[in-house]
Design a protein around this motif. Structure first.
Motif, PDB file in Angstrom:
ATOM      1  N   THR A  79     -10.678 -37.638  49.391  1.00  0.00           N
ATOM      2  CA  THR A  79     -11.377 -38.229  48.249  1.00  0.00           C
ATOM      3  C   THR A  79     -11.852 -37.121  47.309  1.00  0.00           C
ATOM      4  O   THR A  79     -12.175 -36.013  47.737  1.00  0.00           O
ATOM      5  CB  THR A  79     -12.575 -39.077  48.705  1.00  0.00           C
ATOM      6  OG1 THR A  79     -13.410 -38.290  49.574  1.00  0.00           O
ATOM      7  CG2 THR A  79     -12.102 -40.311  49.451  1.00  0.00           C
ATOM      8  N   TYR A 146     -19.781 -43.888  48.350  1.00  0.00           N
ATOM      9  CA  TYR A 146     -19.712 -43.021  49.529  1.00  0.00           C
ATOM     10  C   TYR A 146     -20.954 -43.169  50.408  1.00  0.00           C
ATOM     11  O   TYR A 146     -21.427 -42.191  51.001  1.00  0.00           O
ATOM     12  CB  TYR A 146     -19.547 -41.555  49.102  1.00  0.00           C
ATOM     13  CG  TYR A 146     -18.294 -41.306  48.298  1.00  0.00           C
ATOM     14  CD1 TYR A 146     -17.093 -40.980  48.925  1.00  0.00           C
ATOM     15  CD2 TYR A 146     -18.300 -41.400  46.900  1.00  0.00           C
ATOM     16  CE1 TYR A 146     -15.931 -40.764  48.187  1.00  0.00           C
ATOM     17  CE2 TYR A 146     -17.149 -41.178  46.161  1.00  0.00           C
ATOM     18  CZ  TYR A 146     -15.963 -40.861  46.810  1.00  0.00           C
ATOM     19  OH  TYR A 146     -14.821 -40.639  46.070  1.00  0.00           O
ATOM     20  N   GLU A 148     -21.300 -44.498  53.269  1.00  0.00           N
ATOM     21  CA  GLU A 148     -21.040 -44.198  54.674  1.00  0.00           C
ATOM     22  C   GLU A 148     -20.736 -42.717  54.897  1.00  0.00           C
ATOM     23  O   GLU A 148     -21.295 -42.077  55.783  1.00  0.00           O
ATOM     24  CB  GLU A 148     -19.862 -45.039  55.175  1.00  0.00           C
ATOM     25  CG  GLU A 148     -19.581 -44.879  56.661  1.00  0.00           C
ATOM     26  CD  GLU A 148     -18.490 -45.798  57.152  1.00  0.00           C
ATOM     27  OE1 GLU A 148     -17.989 -45.573  58.264  1.00  0.00           O
ATOM     28  OE2 GLU A 148     -18.120 -46.747  56.409  1.00  0.00           O
ATOM     29  N   GLU A 149     -19.858 -42.148  54.048  1.00  0.00           N
ATOM     30  CA  GLU A 149     -19.462 -40.745  54.235  1.00  0.00           C
ATOM     31  C   GLU A 149     -20.506 -39.757  53.730  1.00  0.00           C
ATOM     32  O   GLU A 149     -20.520 -38.602  54.120  1.00  0.00           O
ATOM     33  CB  GLU A 149     -18.148 -40.466  53.502  1.00  0.00           C
ATOM     34  CG  GLU A 149     -17.008 -41.395  53.853  1.00  0.00           C
ATOM     35  CD  GLU A 149     -16.882 -42.544  52.851  1.00  0.00           C
ATOM     36  OE1 GLU A 149     -17.936 -43.056  52.423  1.00  0.00           O
ATOM     37  OE2 GLU A 149     -15.751 -42.913  52.507  1.00  0.00           O
ATOM     38  N   LYS A 150     -21.364 -40.198  52.818  1.00  0.00           N
ATOM     39  CA  LYS A 150     -22.397 -39.389  52.168  1.00  0.00           C
ATOM     40  C   LYS A 150     -21.848 -38.465  51.081  1.00  0.00           C
ATOM     41  O   LYS A 150     -22.603 -37.948  50.268  1.00  0.00           O
ATOM     42  CB  LYS A 150     -23.194 -38.568  53.183  1.00  0.00           C
ATOM     43  CG  LYS A 150     -24.078 -39.399  54.086  1.00  0.00           C
ATOM     44  CD  LYS A 150     -24.990 -38.505  54.925  1.00  0.00           C
ATOM     45  CE  LYS A 150     -25.940 -39.317  55.782  1.00  0.00           C
ATOM     46  NZ  LYS A 150     -26.820 -38.460  56.585  1.00  0.00           N
ATOM     47  N   ASP A 153     -14.646 -35.701  49.654  1.00  0.00           N
ATOM     48  CA  ASP A 153     -14.138 -34.463  50.251  1.00  0.00           C
ATOM     49  C   ASP A 153     -14.120 -33.319  49.246  1.00  0.00           C
ATOM     50  O   ASP A 153     -14.240 -32.152  49.630  1.00  0.00           O
ATOM     51  CB  ASP A 153     -12.714 -34.677  50.786  1.00  0.00           C
ATOM     52  CG  ASP A 153     -12.657 -35.704  51.902  1.00  0.00           C
ATOM     53  OD1 ASP A 153     -13.456 -35.581  52.855  1.00  0.00           O
ATOM     54  OD2 ASP A 153     -11.839 -36.635  51.815  1.00  0.00           O
ATOM     55  N   GLU A 181     -18.887 -32.262  57.172  1.00  0.00           N
ATOM     56  CA  GLU A 181     -19.183 -33.259  56.141  1.00  0.00           C
ATOM     57  C   GLU A 181     -19.365 -32.640  54.758  1.00  0.00           C
ATOM     58  O   GLU A 181     -19.286 -33.329  53.747  1.00  0.00           O
ATOM     59  CB  GLU A 181     -20.450 -34.048  56.505  1.00  0.00           C
ATOM     60  CG  GLU A 181     -20.332 -34.908  57.764  1.00  0.00           C
ATOM     61  CD  GLU A 181     -20.537 -34.089  59.029  1.00  0.00           C
ATOM     62  OE1 GLU A 181     -20.982 -32.909  58.911  1.00  0.00           O
ATOM     63  OE2 GLU A 181     -20.237 -34.603  60.121  1.00  0.00           O
TER      64      GLU A 181
END
Length: 340
Positions: A79, A146, A148-150, A153, A181
């Motif tokens: 992402t 985002y 969930e992913e915070k 990428d 992360e």
């Protein structure tokens, strides 16, 4: 021919029309420097960085560092989100175009995914290069797309200040630089703080534009024009100020990352101290309980519990050698008469 030349780095690219008209009437040549003066035919040349080419260099570095060709083979995707420059800045438009041109094939085949859908200059530009606006925009994107992913990428920015804003948002959400992360964050400008952040693992890379090279190029254009020499123009096609295509001298940029940032000391841009990573605060020591030492006299005054007598078999004394006195329950040694 004029003996004078104006080299102007405009604060307001649209506010010089009347002044430049006067310069034209007096046959004074004008070179627009760094930012392109807009909506006037009364400029002769332009000196700037080739931001479109620099944008393509940024795209190449993202492709290389994220190994997007391998990701494509493995059917893997990453992402990405973009924070580009001010919509009223011509150079910012070219930078964005260069980045998009370099990454377009990966966006088209799904190797790169922009969840917000913001990829055009109109959607990604931050007016007046405002760090506050960039932070607000990115915070909104992360919250919406985002949660969930915070974080995406990759966060690709057109300014080191935007990269700082991204770092602050991520740190506030509990992410740690260097962790799985933490995303790739790109900068632009090679500010001293950006170099520190690269050394600390917060930012992946930034782009260094040598101001001395641009200043030398702009000055040489003026000298060549005033002395009748051929002016070094590298681009006669893409720099349109709304009225005319302006002949332009351009400079490139150099990528700066953790492996090569020392060159900014070697070339005199910074001193070692200016780009030394900020020291990590030393944790406060846990207080040690205070121990009060007693003096010898204080120790002597304490009541001491009698230590039980131990058996000493070295002199042949056995349990039978001791009897209890019925009167005081104390042990006494048998007399010789009692031993008989």
């Amino acid at each position: 021919m004029s003996r004078f030349c104006l080299i102007i780095d405009p604060v307001d690219s649209y506010g010089l029309i009347d002044i430049l008209k006067t310069a034209k009437e007096q046959e004074i040549p004008v070179i627009s420097y760094d930012s392109l003066i807009r909506d006037t035919a009364d400029i002769n040349y332009y000196a700037t960085y080739d931001t479109r080419a620099i944008g393509k260099d940024i795209a190449k570095e993202i492709i290389k560092k994220m190994d997007l060709d391998k990701a494509r083979e493995d059917k893997k995707s990453y992402t990405i989100e973009f924070l580009m420059g001010s919509p009223d800045d011509n150079a910012a438009l070219f930078l964005c175009n260069g980045i998009q041109e370099g990454l377009q094939e990966y966006l088209d085949d799904g190797t790169l995914v922009c969840k917000s859908g913001n990829t055009s200059f109109d959607d990604t530009g931050i007016m007046r290069w405002s760090e506050t606006s960039a932070k607000t925009k990115l915070d909104s994107i992360i919250s919406e797309f985002y949660a969930e992913e915070k974080a995406p990428d990759i966060i690709c920015t057109a300014y080191d200040g935007f990269a700082y804003a991204a770092e602050e948002i991520l740190s506030d959400s509990g992410l740690e630089p260097g962790s799985d992360e933490w995303p790739m964050i790109t900068g632009y400008g090679s500010e001293a703080q950006a170099v520190k952040d690269i050394a600390a693992g917060k930012m992946s890379f930034t782009m260094f534009m040598d101001r001395k090279e641009l200043a030398k190029g702009g000055a040489q254009m003026a000298i060549d024009y005033l002395t009748g020499e051929k002016v070094d123009v590298k681009d006669y096609s893409q720099y349109d100020n709304g009225v005319k295509i302006v002949g332009t001298f351009t400079c490139g940029a150099q990528m700066i990352d953790k492996d090569n940032y020392q060159i900014l000391v070697d070339n005199g841009t910074y001193t070692e101290d200016e780009i030394a990573p900020d020291s990590t605060p030393t944790p406060e020591a846990t207080p040690v309980p205070k121990v009060t030492l007693k003096t010898a006299s204080e120790e002597d005054s304490k009541e001491v519990t009698p230590t039980p007598e131990t058996e000493d078999k070295s002199e042949g004394e056995t349990r039978e050698n001791l009897i209890y006195d019925s009167e005081d329950n104390s042990k006494v040694e048998k007399t010789s008469d009692q031993k008989k």
